[in-house]
Design a protein around this motif. Structure first.
Motif, mmCIF file in Angstrom:
data_model
loop_
_atom_site.group_PDB
_atom_site.id
_atom_site.type_symbol
_atom_site.label_atom_id
_atom_site.label_comp_id
_atom_site.label_asym_id
_atom_site.label_seq_id
_atom_site.Cartn_x
_atom_site.Cartn_y
_atom_site.Cartn_z
ATOM 1 N N LEU A 89 -29.639 -26.868 -15.777
ATOM 2 C CA LEU A 89 -29.129 -27.973 -14.962
ATOM 3 C C LEU A 89 -27.680 -27.750 -14.534
ATOM 4 N N HIS A 90 -27.030 -26.780 -15.157
ATOM 5 C CA HIS A 90 -25.612 -26.474 -14.931
ATOM 6 C C HIS A 90 -24.738 -27.661 -15.315
ATOM 7 N N TRP A 91 -25.086 -28.295 -16.438
ATOM 8 C CA TRP A 91 -24.308 -29.412 -16.988
ATOM 9 C C TRP A 91 -23.453 -28.897 -18.134
ATOM 10 N N LEU A 92 -22.185 -29.209 -18.106
ATOM 11 C CA LEU A 92 -21.308 -28.901 -19.230
ATOM 12 C C LEU A 92 -21.578 -29.888 -20.356
ATOM 13 N N PRO A 93 -21.541 -29.435 -21.610
ATOM 14 C CA PRO A 93 -21.648 -30.389 -22.728
ATOM 15 C C PRO A 93 -20.493 -31.391 -22.694
ATOM 16 N N LYS B 12 -14.842 -24.901 -13.639
ATOM 17 C CA LYS B 12 -16.170 -25.202 -14.182
ATOM 18 C C LYS B 12 -16.868 -23.920 -14.602
ATOM 19 N N ALA B 13 -16.710 -22.862 -13.809
ATOM 20 C CA ALA B 13 -17.328 -21.578 -14.165
ATOM 21 C C ALA B 13 -16.743 -21.043 -15.473
ATOM 22 N N ALA B 14 -15.429 -21.161 -15.647
ATOM 23 C CA ALA B 14 -14.785 -20.671 -16.875
ATOM 24 C C ALA B 14 -15.235 -21.480 -18.084
#
Length: 195
Positions: A88-92, A185-187
């Motif tokens: 989902l490309h969701w960060l915790p 966000k990628a990092a």
């Protein structure tokens, strides 16, 4: 902050329960939008305050995000959540809070944010010239300089420089807001999922 987290958790669980009833009637893309609007937005509201909280406090919010991710993907409770969040490309939750603090830091440093935040951030000054002088590091105030005794480890003036200094130097060097958000966000995504 436990009362705040409990309040957010109750509201998010209630909304998640309502959305779960709608699941049979909504296509997947609409379901994802509804979950994001009603549940994830509650988890993200004022989430910069969650930086530095003990994991036992933020765990409730993470469990809600996990349930929301499973609802969107149709996964079961027994499925491991890491691949689901990654797809989902969701960060915790913990990394979403760090993302918010770092975005506020970027805005403050580039004149896009409130002045009172910029006043809390100071460039790191070394007694002698070092290679790290050109990296755009921020000074982390000592515990004596941080005013509030109970929350000084979580104060913006302490947390923001520490998180900023831990960023890769190529991300810190970006001047464009949207580009910075994308690279940040990628990092954080790489850090969260060990990529």
């Amino acid at each position: 902050m436990e009362a705040q987290v409990n309040s957010v958790s109750r509201a998010a669980v209630y909304q998640l329960h309502l959305v779960r009833r709608l699941r049979p009637y909504l296509p997947a893309d609409c379901l994802a939008r509804v979950v994001h609007a009603l549940v994830i937005s509650r988890l993200d509201y004022c989430n910069a305050l969650y930086v530095g909280l003990p994991l036992k406090v933020t765990r409730k919010l993470q469990l809600i995000q996990n349930a929301a991710a499973r609802l969107v993907t149709g996964g079961s409770r027994r499925d491991h959540i890491t691949p689901v969040l990654k797809d989902l490309h969701w960060l915790p939750v913990r990394f979403r809070a760090q993302f918010k603090v770092l975005v506020l830091t970027f805005k403050a440093l580039n004149g896009l944010g409130p002045v009172y935040l910029k006043e809390r951030l100071h460039p790191h000054r070394s007694a002698r010239t070092l290679r790290s002088s050109a990296e755009g590091l921020l000074a982390v105030p000592s515990l004596r300089e941080a005013k509030l005794q109970g929350t000084r480890q979580r104060a913006f003036s302490v947390v923001a420089p520490a998180l900023w200094n831990a960023l890769p130097s190529d991300v810190k060097a970006i001047n464009n807001y949207l580009t910075f958000r994308r690279h940040l966000k990628a990092a954080l995504f790489r850090e969260a999922f060990n990529l």
